[in-house]
Write a protein that holds these residues in place. Structure first.
Motif, PDB file in Angstrom:
ATOM      1  N   ILE A 228       9.952 -16.759  41.727  1.00 26.18           N
ATOM      2  CA  ILE A 228      10.033 -15.331  42.027  1.00 26.18           C
ATOM      3  C   ILE A 228      10.231 -14.510  40.765  1.00 26.18           C
ATOM      4  CG2 ILE A 228      11.489 -13.544  43.082  1.00 26.18           C
ATOM      5  CD1 ILE A 228       9.695 -14.769  45.091  1.00 26.18           C
ATOM      6  N   ASN A 229      11.075 -14.968  39.852  1.00 28.79           N
ATOM      7  CA  ASN A 229      11.424 -14.184  38.660  1.00 28.79           C
ATOM      8  C   ASN A 229      10.708 -14.614  37.383  1.00 28.79           C
ATOM      9  OD1 ASN A 229      13.327 -12.446  39.927  1.00 28.79           O
ATOM     10  ND2 ASN A 229      14.836 -14.085  39.911  1.00 28.79           N
ATOM     11  N   CYS A 230       9.988 -15.726  37.437  1.00 29.64           N
ATOM     12  CA  CYS A 230       9.371 -16.269  36.216  1.00 29.64           C
ATOM     13  C   CYS A 230       8.485 -15.254  35.501  1.00 29.64           C
ATOM     14  CB  CYS A 230       8.573 -17.524  36.574  1.00 29.64           C
ATOM     15  SG  CYS A 230       7.821 -18.331  35.144  1.00 29.64           S
ATOM     16  N   HIS A 231       7.633 -14.572  36.252  1.00 27.80           N
ATOM     17  CA  HIS A 231       6.726 -13.588  35.651  1.00 27.80           C
ATOM     18  C   HIS A 231       7.503 -12.542  34.864  1.00 27.80           C
ATOM     19  CE1 HIS A 231       3.794 -10.309  35.346  1.00 27.80           C
ATOM     20  NE2 HIS A 231       4.676  -9.539  35.941  1.00 27.80           N
ATOM     21  N   HIS A 232       8.569 -12.032  35.446  1.00 23.06           N
ATOM     22  CA  HIS A 232       9.333 -10.965  34.797  1.00 23.06           C
ATOM     23  C   HIS A 232      10.117 -11.483  33.589  1.00 23.06           C
ATOM     24  CE1 HIS A 232       8.154  -8.220  37.893  1.00 23.06           C
ATOM     25  NE2 HIS A 232       8.684  -8.972  38.835  1.00 23.06           N
TER      26      HIS A 232
ATOM     27  N   ILE B  19      18.248 -12.482  30.717  1.00 20.19           N
ATOM     28  CA  ILE B  19      17.582 -11.314  31.292  1.00 20.19           C
ATOM     29  C   ILE B  19      18.081 -11.118  32.716  1.00 20.19           C
ATOM     30  CG2 ILE B  19      15.367 -10.237  31.851  1.00 20.19           C
ATOM     31  CD1 ILE B  19      14.081 -12.035  29.728  1.00 20.19           C
ATOM     32  N   LYS B  20      19.056 -10.249  32.867  1.00 18.10           N
ATOM     33  CA  LYS B  20      19.668 -10.014  34.163  1.00 18.10           C
ATOM     34  C   LYS B  20      18.770  -9.127  35.039  1.00 18.10           C
ATOM     35  CE  LYS B  20      23.460 -12.051  32.698  1.00 18.10           C
ATOM     36  NZ  LYS B  20      23.902 -13.373  33.205  1.00 18.10           N
ATOM     37  N   ASP B  21      18.729  -9.438  36.304  1.00 20.21           N
ATOM     38  CA  ASP B  21      17.974  -8.641  37.284  1.00 20.21           C
ATOM     39  C   ASP B  21      16.574  -8.284  36.792  1.00 20.21           C
ATOM     40  OD1 ASP B  21      20.226  -8.566  39.013  1.00 20.21           O
ATOM     41  OD2 ASP B  21      21.057  -6.941  37.809  1.00 20.21           O
ATOM     42  N   PRO B  22      15.750  -9.281  36.485  1.00 15.46           N
ATOM     43  CA  PRO B  22      14.421  -9.003  35.940  1.00 15.46           C
ATOM     44  C   PRO B  22      13.501  -8.344  36.965  1.00 15.46           C
ATOM     45  CG  PRO B  22      14.576 -11.294  36.566  1.00 15.46           C
ATOM     46  CD  PRO B  22      15.948 -10.713  36.736  1.00 15.46           C
ATOM     47  N   THR B  23      12.787  -7.326  36.537  1.00 15.36           N
ATOM     48  CA  THR B  23      11.797  -6.685  37.401  1.00 15.36           C
ATOM     49  C   THR B  23      10.811  -5.928  36.521  1.00 15.36           C
ATOM     50  OG1 THR B  23      11.457  -5.295  39.351  1.00 15.36           O
ATOM     51  CG2 THR B  23      13.078  -4.535  37.740  1.00 15.36           C
ATOM     52  N   THR B  24       9.819  -5.350  37.131  1.00 16.40           N
ATOM     53  CA  THR B  24       8.836  -4.587  36.377  1.00 16.40           C
ATOM     54  C   THR B  24       9.468  -3.338  35.777  1.00 16.40           C
ATOM     55  OG1 THR B  24       6.701  -3.443  36.526  1.00 16.40           O
ATOM     56  CG2 THR B  24       8.125  -3.336  38.459  1.00 16.40           C
ATOM     57  N   GLU B  25       8.925  -2.884  34.663  1.00 14.87           N
ATOM     58  CA  GLU B  25       9.389  -1.642  34.057  1.00 14.87           C
ATOM     59  C   GLU B  25       8.593  -0.449  34.559  1.00 14.87           C
ATOM     60  OE1 GLU B  25      11.383  -2.823  29.859  1.00 14.87           O
ATOM     61  OE2 GLU B  25       9.204  -2.936  29.852  1.00 14.87           O
ATOM     62  N   LEU B  26       7.623  -0.709  35.413  1.00 11.15           N
ATOM     63  CA  LEU B  26       6.897   0.374  36.063  1.00 11.15           C
ATOM     64  C   LEU B  26       7.788   0.999  37.135  1.00 11.15           C
ATOM     65  CD1 LEU B  26       3.442  -1.392  36.525  1.00 11.15           C
ATOM     66  CD2 LEU B  26       3.952   0.470  34.922  1.00 11.15           C
ATOM     67  N   ILE B  27       7.759   2.314  37.233  1.00 11.29           N
ATOM     68  CA  ILE B  27       8.580   3.016  38.215  1.00 11.29           C
ATOM     69  C   ILE B  27       7.761   3.241  39.487  1.00 11.29           C
ATOM     70  CG2 ILE B  27       9.842   5.143  38.713  1.00 11.29           C
ATOM     71  CD1 ILE B  27      10.363   5.387  35.693  1.00 11.29           C
ATOM     72  N   TYR B  28       8.290   2.731  40.601  1.00 10.00           N
ATOM     73  CA  TYR B  28       7.585   2.868  41.878  1.00 10.00           C
ATOM     74  C   TYR B  28       8.595   2.842  43.016  1.00 10.00           C
ATOM     75  CZ  TYR B  28       8.512  -1.996  42.995  1.00 10.00           C
ATOM     76  OH  TYR B  28       9.146  -3.174  43.293  1.00 10.00           O
TER      77      TYR B  28
ATOM     78  N   ALA C 248       6.256  -6.426  45.026  1.00 14.93           N
ATOM     79  CA  ALA C 248       6.389  -5.603  46.227  1.00 14.93           C
ATOM     80  C   ALA C 248       6.749  -6.411  47.471  1.00 14.93           C
ATOM     81  CB  ALA C 248       5.095  -4.832  46.478  1.00 14.93           C
ATOM     82  N   PHE C 249       6.236  -7.652  47.533  1.00 17.48           N
ATOM     83  CA  PHE C 249       6.403  -8.428  48.759  1.00 17.48           C
ATOM     84  C   PHE C 249       7.233  -9.696  48.593  1.00 17.48           C
ATOM     85  CE2 PHE C 249       2.222  -6.222  49.358  1.00 17.48           C
ATOM     86  CZ  PHE C 249       2.633  -5.369  50.384  1.00 17.48           C
ATOM     87  N   GLY C 250       7.650  -9.998  47.357  1.00 18.79           N
ATOM     88  CA  GLY C 250       8.526 -11.146  47.140  1.00 18.79           C
ATOM     89  C   GLY C 250       7.856 -12.501  47.211  1.00 18.79           C
ATOM     90  N   TRP C 251       6.556 -12.544  46.961  1.00 19.83           N
ATOM     91  CA  TRP C 251       5.852 -13.831  46.962  1.00 19.83           C
ATOM     92  C   TRP C 251       6.165 -14.595  45.672  1.00 19.83           C
ATOM     93  CZ3 TRP C 251       0.371 -14.516  49.276  1.00 19.83           C
ATOM     94  CH2 TRP C 251       0.325 -13.967  50.570  1.00 19.83           C
ATOM     95  N   PRO C 252       6.201 -15.929  45.715  1.00 17.47           N
ATOM     96  CA  PRO C 252       6.460 -16.740  44.518  1.00 17.47           C
ATOM     97  C   PRO C 252       5.207 -16.927  43.663  1.00 17.47           C
ATOM     98  CG  PRO C 252       6.210 -18.191  46.397  1.00 17.47           C
ATOM     99  CD  PRO C 252       6.129 -16.771  46.935  1.00 17.47           C
ATOM    100  N   THR C 253       4.536 -15.830  43.371  1.00 18.27           N
ATOM    101  CA  THR C 253       3.342 -15.879  42.522  1.00 18.27           C
ATOM    102  C   THR C 253       3.741 -15.636  41.069  1.00 18.27           C
ATOM    103  OG1 THR C 253       2.954 -13.513  42.863  1.00 18.27           O
ATOM    104  CG2 THR C 253       1.836 -15.040  44.354  1.00 18.27           C
TER     105      THR C 253
END
Length: 212
Positions: free
Chosen positions: A173-177, A17-26, A129-134
């Protein structure tokens, strides 16, 4: 599950999964907060469709508050629970303006104090949004973690606590995504696509499903 297996799982998902992020547009933390609030019991596709029109006319707390509850409902009517979501969003905007200088607070306690914002929403905002390791845990991640044996727990909070313990810092950082995308498209609820899963051989799920 052994820790070396967990790390191998994370490495494979990272490669897959390259460049994982939310699929929500913001475009701003405020837009992300509103999108995540709307996404509860709704698909990202339906949220993006609604926010495209909504954010064109109101993408700040002041503009959203000026819309008012009834006008806001017209923009989000296609999304589940739109009545209560509209009320929570307007109340949230009021709090952001009066208590946080119209900014989304970069603080977990302040975020969960906002109407309609729970642990998952707060963690998504802090991470994305803020790059926290949550690591936010939704239904997809809860299912995946218990099914695979990666981080078992009877509650969302238990799984979140376990993940924060076992996921190394470099992956947080990316685990959630990684997990939400894998749970959304491969390790789906009813018929997981085990035959096309990149971590199939590492997964501890006993009832794997393969195409006939």
């Amino acid at each position: 599950m052994k820790q070396k297996t967990r790390i191998e799982i994370l490495e494979r998902l990272k490669a897959h999964i390259k460049d994982p992020t939310t699929e929500l547009i913001y475009h701003t933390p405020f837009e992300l907060l509103i999108a995540v609030l709307l996404s509860a019991q709704a698909t990202d596709v339906s949220v993006n469709k609604a926010t495209k029109s909504l954010f064109a006319v109101a993408n700040t707390p002041e503009a959203m508050l000026a819309l008012g509850v009834e006008s806001l409902k017209e923009y989000i009517r296609t999304i589940g629970l739109f009545n209560s979501k509209a009320q929570n969003i307007i109340k949230t905007c009021q709090i952001l303006i009066t208590q946080h200088h119209s900014e989304v607070p970069e603080d977990f306690a302040h975020l969960v104090a906002l109407p309609g914002v729970g642990r998952k929403t707060a963690n998504v905002v802090l991470n994305t949004a803020f790059g926290w390791p949550t690591i936010a845990v939704d239904t997809h991640i809860f299912r995946l973690c218990n099914r695979t044996g990666f981080a078992c727990g009877k509650t969302v909070e238990a799984v979140e606590d376990k993940l924060l313990q076992v996921v190394p810092a470099d992956y947080k950082i990316n685990c959630h995504h990684w997990f939400i995308l894998h749970g959304r498209y491969t390790c789906i609820a009813r018929k997981p696509r085990c035959g096309s899963c990149v971590i199939e051989d590492l997964c501890e799920f006993k009832d794997k499903v393969y195409p006939e």
